[in-house]
Design a protein around this motif. Structure first.
Motif, PDB file in Angstrom:
ATOM      1  N   PRO A  15     106.929  43.089   2.176  1.00  0.00           N
ATOM      2  CA  PRO A  15     105.849  42.895   3.198  1.00  0.00           C
ATOM      3  C   PRO A  15     104.216  42.914   2.663  1.00  0.00           C
ATOM      4  CG  PRO A  15     106.425  44.967   3.615  1.00  0.00           C
ATOM      5  CD  PRO A  15     107.237  44.506   2.413  1.00  0.00           C
ATOM      6  N   HIS A  16     104.340  42.861   1.291  1.00  0.00           N
ATOM      7  CA  HIS A  16     102.804  42.904   0.770  1.00  0.00           C
ATOM      8  C   HIS A  16     103.027  42.329  -0.716  1.00  0.00           C
ATOM      9  CE1 HIS A  16      99.013  44.999   0.491  1.00  0.00           C
ATOM     10  NE2 HIS A  16      98.863  44.204  -0.410  1.00  0.00           N
ATOM     11  N   THR A  17     102.605  41.087  -1.066  1.00  0.00           N
ATOM     12  CA  THR A  17     102.433  40.699  -2.380  1.00  0.00           C
ATOM     13  C   THR A  17     101.376  39.880  -2.587  1.00  0.00           C
ATOM     14  OG1 THR A  17     103.635  38.500  -2.682  1.00  0.00           O
ATOM     15  CG2 THR A  17     105.055  40.451  -2.365  1.00  0.00           C
ATOM     16  N   HIS A  18     100.957  39.425  -4.012  1.00  0.00           N
ATOM     17  CA  HIS A  18      99.712  38.552  -4.073  1.00  0.00           C
ATOM     18  C   HIS A  18     100.446  37.697  -5.328  1.00  0.00           C
ATOM     19  CE1 HIS A  18      96.506  41.270  -2.482  1.00  0.00           C
ATOM     20  NE2 HIS A  18      97.337  42.145  -2.677  1.00  0.00           N
ATOM     21  N   ALA A  19     101.383  37.003  -4.905  1.00  0.00           N
ATOM     22  CA  ALA A  19     102.518  36.500  -5.915  1.00  0.00           C
ATOM     23  C   ALA A  19     102.186  35.084  -6.512  1.00  0.00           C
ATOM     24  CB  ALA A  19     103.996  36.328  -5.626  1.00  0.00           C
TER      25      ALA A  19
ATOM     26  N   VAL B  30     103.329  36.564   1.211  1.00  0.00           N
ATOM     27  CA  VAL B  30     102.523  36.274   0.025  1.00  0.00           C
ATOM     28  C   VAL B  30     101.104  36.091   0.321  1.00  0.00           C
ATOM     29  CG1 VAL B  30     102.048  34.972  -2.179  1.00  0.00           C
ATOM     30  CG2 VAL B  30     104.376  35.055  -1.071  1.00  0.00           C
ATOM     31  N   LYS B  31     100.159  36.573  -0.238  1.00  0.00           N
ATOM     32  CA  LYS B  31      98.648  36.385   0.307  1.00  0.00           C
ATOM     33  C   LYS B  31      97.841  35.381  -0.655  1.00  0.00           C
ATOM     34  CE  LYS B  31      98.879  41.114   1.188  1.00  0.00           C
ATOM     35  NZ  LYS B  31      99.169  41.618   2.624  1.00  0.00           N
ATOM     36  N   SER B  32      96.872  34.650  -0.192  1.00  0.00           N
ATOM     37  CA  SER B  32      96.197  33.916  -0.908  1.00  0.00           C
ATOM     38  C   SER B  32      94.820  34.999  -1.550  1.00  0.00           C
ATOM     39  CB  SER B  32      95.392  32.632  -0.196  1.00  0.00           C
ATOM     40  OG  SER B  32      94.693  33.256   0.974  1.00  0.00           O
TER      41      SER B  32
ATOM     42  N   VAL C 237      95.286  44.937   7.206  1.00  0.00           N
ATOM     43  CA  VAL C 237      94.090  45.310   6.326  1.00  0.00           C
ATOM     44  C   VAL C 237      94.694  46.186   5.209  1.00  0.00           C
ATOM     45  CG1 VAL C 237      92.212  47.067   6.765  1.00  0.00           C
ATOM     46  CG2 VAL C 237      93.120  45.935   8.568  1.00  0.00           C
ATOM     47  N   HIS C 238      93.890  45.988   4.068  1.00  0.00           N
ATOM     48  CA  HIS C 238      94.023  46.942   2.894  1.00  0.00           C
ATOM     49  C   HIS C 238      93.285  48.063   3.098  1.00  0.00           C
ATOM     50  CE1 HIS C 238      95.731  43.323   0.811  1.00  0.00           C
ATOM     51  NE2 HIS C 238      95.984  44.054  -0.408  1.00  0.00           N
ATOM     52  N   ALA C 239      93.704  49.082   3.349  1.00  0.00           N
ATOM     53  CA  ALA C 239      93.054  50.255   3.997  1.00  0.00           C
ATOM     54  C   ALA C 239      92.894  51.561   3.073  1.00  0.00           C
ATOM     55  CB  ALA C 239      93.379  50.534   5.373  1.00  0.00           C
TER      56      ALA C 239
ATOM     57  N   ASP D  38      97.700  48.803   5.052  1.00  0.00           N
ATOM     58  CA  ASP D  38      98.333  48.862   3.800  1.00  0.00           C
ATOM     59  C   ASP D  38      97.809  49.794   2.722  1.00  0.00           C
ATOM     60  OD1 ASP D  38      99.059  46.555   5.619  1.00  0.00           O
ATOM     61  OD2 ASP D  38     100.384  45.851   3.570  1.00  0.00           O
ATOM     62  N   HIS D  39      98.459  50.282   1.772  1.00  0.00           N
ATOM     63  CA  HIS D  39      97.831  51.149   0.737  1.00  0.00           C
ATOM     64  C   HIS D  39      97.957  52.763   1.213  1.00  0.00           C
ATOM     65  CE1 HIS D  39      97.337  48.609  -2.566  1.00  0.00           C
ATOM     66  NE2 HIS D  39      96.658  47.803  -1.870  1.00  0.00           N
ATOM     67  N   LEU D  40      96.844  52.846   1.884  1.00  0.00           N
ATOM     68  CA  LEU D  40      96.710  54.253   2.866  1.00  0.00           C
ATOM     69  C   LEU D  40      96.742  55.482   1.884  1.00  0.00           C
ATOM     70  CD1 LEU D  40      98.992  53.067   5.826  1.00  0.00           C
ATOM     71  CD2 LEU D  40      96.448  53.289   6.105  1.00  0.00           C
TER      72      LEU D  40
ATOM     73  N   THR E 197     106.213  45.995  -2.505  1.00  0.00           N
ATOM     74  CA  THR E 197     105.991  45.852  -4.175  1.00  0.00           C
ATOM     75  C   THR E 197     104.376  45.623  -4.525  1.00  0.00           C
ATOM     76  OG1 THR E 197     105.971  43.569  -4.405  1.00  0.00           O
ATOM     77  CG2 THR E 197     108.091  44.852  -4.930  1.00  0.00           C
ATOM     78  N   ASP E 198     103.806  45.050  -3.580  1.00  0.00           N
ATOM     79  CA  ASP E 198     102.354  44.728  -4.019  1.00  0.00           C
ATOM     80  C   ASP E 198     102.062  43.906  -5.347  1.00  0.00           C
ATOM     81  OD1 ASP E 198      99.447  44.624  -3.736  1.00  0.00           O
ATOM     82  OD2 ASP E 198      98.964  46.615  -4.496  1.00  0.00           O
ATOM     83  N   PHE E 199     103.049  43.289  -5.467  1.00  0.00           N
ATOM     84  CA  PHE E 199     103.057  42.307  -6.878  1.00  0.00           C
ATOM     85  C   PHE E 199     102.040  41.506  -6.972  1.00  0.00           C
ATOM     86  CE2 PHE E 199     104.252  38.446  -9.068  1.00  0.00           C
ATOM     87  CZ  PHE E 199     104.267  39.051 -10.151  1.00  0.00           C
TER      88      PHE E 199
HETATM   89 FE    FE Z   1      97.431  44.126  -1.925  1.00  0.00          FE
END
Ligand code: FE
Ligand code: NIG
Length: 418
Positions: free
Chosen positions: A87-91, A156-158, A255-257, A278-280, A329-331
């Motif tokens: 649920p969290h990538t920058h692929a 996947v995030k922009s 949120v990247h928090a 996310d992160h935390l 993964t936060d890939f």
């Molecule tokens: Fe991220």
């Protein structure tokens, strides 16, 4: 089972049976004793890519004989689990930052590299220069690796364009990949990933809110809006502005928090009832309570802490508070990990999660972080038939093994795709 309107290459009317499963992980357990509900000597059947029967191998194969099914898998006593949800990538990116990895090993800080125009900003330059085809090819190459490791749904995030045209090009690459390869993709707009070089931050927030977001909403290419709420990037007020504007355009906040410092991103996520925070890594007990109370899914990214040599997020604090902890993964070029299997190993070894908690965090809870309420991340009746056949007798091998892969076969919507 194919209806007359279906073309010959449309396999969606096919039946799929996976039987003689030694350990079938169907989803979160409802008794609260163990995180997972597990059936032994089990099977499931799917029609049209949707699970229609789950139970003992004998019962399911009587109703859905493997010899009549288009896809039949004899698991031969091995374990079968739901397909992983990342649920969290920058692929979607271009370029290479392996030299920054070496600099970090020598003690350079992630934020120092960013402040000097490297890190995210360096990837932004590479992405702006890359062609549409290159972005698409890079993305689908990574997705192929993810699929081989059992991932069947990926967010996947922009966020490597930082201006309208390139943000849209990234989102279009995601949309095109969603339509052309087996993994289901969920797109997140993240124009507020960094402040472009030589831009005033409030000016740039105006650009995100007034130019980028309306264009993204108009194209209908994103479901979520995310922001890097971090010291030296976007503060809480700026992050709130972006996320509220996203909400006005129908995009759900993420949120990247609290990644490098505790700035208040978790509180903001709770306040806006974001899908996830996310992160935390630096979240405290108040943050844990606020997120649980607001129903925000905590998405923990142990690969990032591993790669940066940072302390890990406190998974146990969230679990004890009853949060549906998710893993991802936060890939991205700073965290070159595409494997949800390795993430489960890190969850267990470095964050004290049980293998069952790590698997639940990589399946059903990860689906919750994406607002997927259709049973994704489970193998229950009505859910998509996204499953991983392991080359092992128990799901515990997912966290236990960290050399190559425990995945033998991957099913997406009832078809073997890897
Ligand atoms: Fe991220
Ligand atoms: O989630 N922290 C911000 N964004 C990414 C890193 C992106 C990059 O370094 O390229 C993350 O870790």
């Amino acid at each position: 089972m194919s209806g007359p309107a279906e073309s010959a290459d449309d396999a969606s009317g096919d039946t799929c049976v996976v039987y003689d499963v030694g350990e079938l992980v169907v989803g979160p357990s409802e008794d609260g004793e163990h995180p997972l509900e597990i059936l032994e000597d089990a099977a499931f059947a799917a029609v049209d890519g949707e699970i229609v029967a789950v139970g003992s191998s004998e019962d399911v194969t009587r109703e859905y004989p493997p010899e009549n099914a288009e896809t039949a898998i004899d698991a031969d006593g091995r374990a079968v689990v739901p397909g992983f949800v990342d649920p969290h990538t920058h692929a979607v990116f271009a370029g290479d930052r392996s030299d920054e990895f070496e600099a970090k090993l020598r003690g350079k800080e992630y934020q120092e590299i960013l402040a000097e125009g490297g890190g995210i900003l360096r990837t932004v330059r590479a992405v702006r220069e890359a062609s549409d085809e290159e972005l698409f090819e890079n993305l689908t190459g990574h997705l192929e690796t993810m699929l081989a490791h059992g991932t069947t749904t990926v967010e996947v995030k922009s966020g490597y364009g930082l201006e309208t045209e390139t943000e849209l090009r990234q989102l279009e690459a995601i949309d095109r990949a969603d339509a052309t390869q087996p993994i289901d993709l969920v797109a997140t707009f993240m124009g507020a990933h960094a402040v472009p070089e030589d831009r005033d931050v409030d000016d740039y927030v105006d650009d995100v809110v007034e130019e980028q977001l309306p264009a993204v909403a108009e194209q209908g290419v994103a479901e979520f809006c995310d922001v890097f709420c971090e010291e030296g990037v976007f503060d809480v007020d700026q992050s709130r502005r972006v996320l509220e504007a996203g909400l006005d355009h129908g995009l759900t906040p993420k949120v990247h928090a609290e990644e490098f410092v505790r700035l208040g991103g978790a509180g903001l996520a709770a306040d806006l009832e974001a899908a996830s925070a996310d992160h935390l890594l630096h979240a405290n007990a108040d943050d844990v309570d606020a997120l649980v109370e607001a129903g925000v899914v905590p998405v923990l990214l142990p690969g990032t802490a591993f790669g940066l040599g940072e302390d890990y997020a406190d998974a146990r604090a969230f679990l004890e508070a009853g949060a549906p902890v998710a893993l991802a993964t936060d890939f991205n070029p700073n965290c070159h990990s595409r494997s949800m299997e390795f993430v489960q190993t890190l969850g267990a070894v470095e964050m004290g999660m049980t293998p069952a908690e790590a698997l639940l965090a990589s399946t059903r809870n990860a689906a919750l972080a994406l607002g997927l309420e259709d049973g994704t991340g489970t193998l229950r009746e009505g859910a998509p038939a996204d499953a991983v056949v392991l080359e092992a007798p128990s799901f515990a091998h997912l966290a236990y093994r960290f050399d190559t892969t425990a995945v033998d076969a991957v099913l997406k919507a009832g078809e073997v795709v890897a």
